[in-house]
Design a protein around this motif. Structure first.
Motif, PDB file in Angstrom:
ATOM      1  N   MET A 240       0.919  -1.204   0.049  1.00  0.00           N
ATOM      2  CA  MET A 240      -0.014  -0.080  -0.015  1.00  0.00           C
ATOM      3  C   MET A 240       0.845   1.260   0.018  1.00  0.00           C
ATOM      4  N   LYS A 241       0.445   2.194  -0.810  1.00  0.00           N
ATOM      5  CA  LYS A 241       1.282   3.191  -1.065  1.00  0.00           C
ATOM      6  C   LYS A 241       0.445   4.546  -0.546  1.00  0.00           C
ATOM      7  N   HIS A 242       1.028   5.728  -0.373  1.00  0.00           N
ATOM      8  CA  HIS A 242       0.347   6.867   0.029  1.00  0.00           C
ATOM      9  C   HIS A 242      -0.002   7.641  -1.222  1.00  0.00           C
ATOM     10  N   SER A 243      -1.160   8.604  -0.987  1.00  0.00           N
ATOM     11  CA  SER A 243      -1.758   9.214  -2.204  1.00  0.00           C
ATOM     12  C   SER A 243      -0.662  10.129  -2.844  1.00  0.00           C
ATOM     13  N   LYS A 244      -0.599  10.381  -4.003  1.00  0.00           N
ATOM     14  CA  LYS A 244       0.202  11.383  -4.838  1.00  0.00           C
ATOM     15  C   LYS A 244      -0.648  12.666  -5.024  1.00  0.00           C
ATOM     16  N   TYR A 245       0.130  13.664  -5.134  1.00  0.00           N
ATOM     17  CA  TYR A 245      -0.491  15.008  -5.292  1.00  0.00           C
ATOM     18  C   TYR A 245      -0.826  14.936  -7.004  1.00  0.00           C
ATOM     19  N   TRP A 246      -1.770  15.567  -7.585  1.00  0.00           N
ATOM     20  CA  TRP A 246      -1.997  15.663  -8.964  1.00  0.00           C
ATOM     21  C   TRP A 246      -2.634  17.217  -9.033  1.00  0.00           C
TER      22      TRP A 246
ATOM     23  N   ASP B 105     -13.414  -0.043   4.178  1.00  0.00           N
ATOM     24  CA  ASP B 105     -12.187  -0.372   5.343  1.00  0.00           C
ATOM     25  C   ASP B 105     -11.758   0.899   5.896  1.00  0.00           C
ATOM     26  N   THR B 106     -10.998   0.254   6.862  1.00  0.00           N
ATOM     27  CA  THR B 106      -9.999   1.100   7.558  1.00  0.00           C
ATOM     28  C   THR B 106      -8.486   0.409   7.587  1.00  0.00           C
ATOM     29  N   HIS B 107      -7.608   1.008   7.160  1.00  0.00           N
ATOM     30  CA  HIS B 107      -6.244   0.485   7.079  1.00  0.00           C
ATOM     31  C   HIS B 107      -5.240   0.972   7.879  1.00  0.00           C
ATOM     32  N   PRO B 108      -5.366   0.733   9.296  1.00  0.00           N
ATOM     33  CA  PRO B 108      -4.344   1.521  10.192  1.00  0.00           C
ATOM     34  C   PRO B 108      -3.107   0.956  10.100  1.00  0.00           C
ATOM     35  N   PHE B 109      -2.128   1.788  10.583  1.00  0.00           N
ATOM     36  CA  PHE B 109      -0.646   1.353  10.968  1.00  0.00           C
ATOM     37  C   PHE B 109      -0.482   0.612  12.256  1.00  0.00           C
ATOM     38  N   ILE B 110       0.008  -0.701  12.177  1.00  0.00           N
ATOM     39  CA  ILE B 110       0.119  -1.382  13.413  1.00  0.00           C
ATOM     40  C   ILE B 110       1.639  -1.970  13.460  1.00  0.00           C
TER      41      ILE B 110
ATOM     42  N   GLY C 157      10.371   7.783   4.217  1.00  0.00           N
ATOM     43  CA  GLY C 157       9.417   7.364   3.417  1.00  0.00           C
ATOM     44  C   GLY C 157       8.145   7.634   4.301  1.00  0.00           C
ATOM     45  N   VAL C 158       7.209   6.815   3.507  1.00  0.00           N
ATOM     46  CA  VAL C 158       5.859   6.944   4.039  1.00  0.00           C
ATOM     47  C   VAL C 158       5.378   6.241   5.430  1.00  0.00           C
ATOM     48  N   ASP C 159       6.253   5.112   5.833  1.00  0.00           N
ATOM     49  CA  ASP C 159       5.842   4.481   6.775  1.00  0.00           C
ATOM     50  C   ASP C 159       6.583   5.024   7.993  1.00  0.00           C
ATOM     51  N   THR C 160       7.536   5.805   7.939  1.00  0.00           N
ATOM     52  CA  THR C 160       8.029   6.615   9.095  1.00  0.00           C
ATOM     53  C   THR C 160       6.912   7.717   9.333  1.00  0.00           C
TER      54      THR C 160
ATOM     55  N   VAL D 281      12.850  -8.915  14.609  1.00  0.00           N
ATOM     56  CA  VAL D 281      11.811  -9.148  15.627  1.00  0.00           C
ATOM     57  C   VAL D 281      10.387  -8.473  15.530  1.00  0.00           C
ATOM     58  N   GLY D 282      10.550  -7.250  14.885  1.00  0.00           N
ATOM     59  CA  GLY D 282       9.364  -6.567  14.945  1.00  0.00           C
ATOM     60  C   GLY D 282       9.277  -5.695  13.394  1.00  0.00           C
ATOM     61  N   MET D 283       8.371  -5.216  12.965  1.00  0.00           N
ATOM     62  CA  MET D 283       8.359  -4.292  11.781  1.00  0.00           C
ATOM     63  C   MET D 283       6.909  -3.609  12.084  1.00  0.00           C
ATOM     64  N   MET D 284       6.915  -2.369  11.439  1.00  0.00           N
ATOM     65  CA  MET D 284       5.641  -1.521  11.529  1.00  0.00           C
ATOM     66  C   MET D 284       5.471  -1.330   9.947  1.00  0.00           C
ATOM     67  N   THR D 285       3.882  -1.404   9.761  1.00  0.00           N
ATOM     68  CA  THR D 285       3.383  -1.073   8.363  1.00  0.00           C
ATOM     69  C   THR D 285       2.035  -1.193   8.550  1.00  0.00           C
ATOM     70  N   GLY D 286       1.339  -0.897   7.467  1.00  0.00           N
ATOM     71  CA  GLY D 286      -0.167  -1.075   7.502  1.00  0.00           C
ATOM     72  C   GLY D 286      -0.672  -2.666   7.340  1.00  0.00           C
ATOM     73  N   VAL D 287      -1.953  -2.728   7.790  1.00  0.00           N
ATOM     74  CA  VAL D 287      -2.517  -3.892   8.182  1.00  0.00           C
ATOM     75  C   VAL D 287      -2.649  -4.851   6.983  1.00  0.00           C
ATOM     76  N   TRP D 288      -2.379  -4.244   5.676  1.00  0.00           N
ATOM     77  CA  TRP D 288      -2.425  -5.103   4.479  1.00  0.00           C
ATOM     78  C   TRP D 288      -1.250  -6.113   4.621  1.00  0.00           C
ATOM     79  N   ALA D 289      -0.382  -6.064   5.387  1.00  0.00           N
ATOM     80  CA  ALA D 289       0.756  -6.984   5.417  1.00  0.00           C
ATOM     81  C   ALA D 289       0.355  -8.074   6.052  1.00  0.00           C
ATOM     82  N   THR D 290      -0.733  -8.345   6.611  1.00  0.00           N
ATOM     83  CA  THR D 290      -1.120  -9.392   7.578  1.00  0.00           C
ATOM     84  C   THR D 290      -1.203 -10.386   6.470  1.00  0.00           C
TER      85      THR D 290
END
Length: 420
Positions: free
Chosen positions: A1-7, A144-149, A201-204, A269-278
């Motif tokens: 999943m990527k963040h929205s671009k400006y158009w 949906d909602t896709h939060p950062f987890i 990047g977007v995850d940070t 051991v851990g990583m952070m990203t959106g729920v789509w990684a499940t």
């Protein structure tokens, strides 16, 4: 999943980009044909394709043609195709992009047509319903909602002695809880990455957003679609940046090439990203736990967005087509548990409470995060502002600017973006 671009706003009305050509409205067998544009990738796409296939086989009057568009210019194609009256019948949009699309006159309000199809917007939690409302009109149906987890490799956490008696990670809900947990992981497993996330990047940015609002940060902008004031709390923004910056070079290695690969290979051991990684980790047969970002500060808050279904403007659209569009969107909304297999949290409360969702592994463990998501402000500047914030945070995390200087750069960039 990527963040929205400006158009750039409603340009190129006569320019036809690849993928924008409007096909016939009727199939050879007489069925009405609806074009459905998506920007999905990876596991997301296969789950949406399955839902569309189910709809097409459920009746013999309408055929929905799912059309994958390139992410990088998806919103540009929406703008130019609708301006040329060659847009799709249905499209996917992030909730964060709705204000710009609405402001450019590209979207139809959907509440009346969806009420006619039996969809009650009271089924959505307030924050998710509010995310699709612009100037008192509902312009999309959230699916949906896709939060950062946070994801934890349970095999490595067990080896490091970081699981409780129930086999779950325990991270204290304090400002030092997350740091202490992964510092312990580093000490126990020095040959592994304690916590994997990209330096920039977007995850940070998503992590910073979570921490900023947990610390009590004010909205980035005032509630004004076209002429917002910048209301970002500078002091809290700096504190949030400092908090995250302290992880890098210590429990987070600098400039990880591909932090998804690092986690999937069993090297973190851990990583952070959106729920789509499940869905990705399930397919990889990885032993993991999915959980909310720990509540480290005073305010319950999380970063996230929502996939929504939009109905672009068409110059001529029969009532029959509108009814068919609404019925398909209602069908997708009803199939929220199926869509959740990609990792997302269904937008509707009744679907979240259903056995079809609750019986899925992992998802129910983080479903509560949906109510805590702080969605972006309703302004046409949200997408370029996100780019401004990501760039400033990149400078901070890479040690090119101090947190103070980086946040000041962020504020200056936001002022230029909004022409203040």
């Amino acid at each position: 999943m990527k963040h929205s671009k400006y158009w750039i706003g409603a340009a190129c009305a006569v320019v036809l980009l690849s993928g924008c050509t409007r096909s016939a409205d009727t199939m050879a067998d007489g069925r009405m044909k609806l074009d459905y544009w998506v920007f999905l990738s990876g596991g997301d796409l296969s789950y949406m394709e399955a839902i569309v296939d189910e709809y097409n086989s459920s009746q013999d009057e309408v055929y929905v043609d799912i059309i994958l568009q390139d992410w990088d210019d998806y919103y540009t194609k929406i703008v130019t195709s609708v301006a040329a009256d060659r847009g799709p019948d249905i499209g996917i949009s992030h909730a964060a992009s709705l204000p710009q699309l609405m402001n450019q006159g590209l979207l139809q309000p959907v509440e009346d047509m969806m009420t006619g199809a039996g969809l009650d917007f009271n089924r959505f939690p307030e924050n998710i319903r509010d995310a699709v409302e612009v100037e008192d009109e509902l312009y999309a149906v959230p699916i949906d909602t896709h939060p950062f987890i946070l994801y934890i490799n349970t095999d490595l956490a067990e080896e490091a002695g970081l699981l409780n008696e129930q086999g779950l990670p325990e991270i204290d809900s304090t400002p030092t809880g997350l740091t202490d947990y992964f510092a312990a992981a580093k000490e126990a497993l020095p040959d592994k990455t304690p916590l994997a996330i990209s330096t920039g990047g977007v995850d940070t940015y998503r992590w910073w957003w979570t921490v900023y609002f947990q610390m009590g940060g004010t909205p980035i902008f005032s509630d004004d679609l076209r002429e917002p004031e910048i209301t970002l709390d500078r002091d809290i923004a700096i504190q949030a940046a400092e908090y995250i910056h302290n992880f890098f070079g210590d429990v987070i290695p600098m400039h990880i090439g591909d932090f998804y690969e690092t986690f999937q290979a069993g090297n973190a051991v851990g990583m952070m990203t959106g729920v789509w990684a499940t869905g990705i980790w399930e397919a990889a047969d990885l032993n993991f736990t999915a959980m909310p970002i720990p509540q480290s500060f005073d305010v319950e808050a999380a970063q996230g967005d929502a996939h929504t279904l939009i109905v672009p403007i068409k110059e001529e659209q029969s009532s029959e087509r509108k009814e068919a569009i609404a019925e398909f969107i209602a069908f997708v909304s009803d199939e929220g548990a199926e869509w959740a297999k990609a990792g997302h949290i269904p937008a509707r409360t009744d679907v979240v409470e259903s056995p079809e969702f609750q019986d899925q592994p992992f998802r129910a463990d983080y479903a509560e995060v949906a109510s805590k998501v702080v969605f972006t402000n309703k302004t046409i500047y949200q997408n370029p502002a996100e780019t401004d914030m990501i760039r400033a945070l990149d400078e901070i995390m890479s040690n090119r600017l101090t947190p103070e200087a980086g946040i000041d750069q962020m504020l200056k960039a936001l002022a230029v973006t909004t022409r203040q």
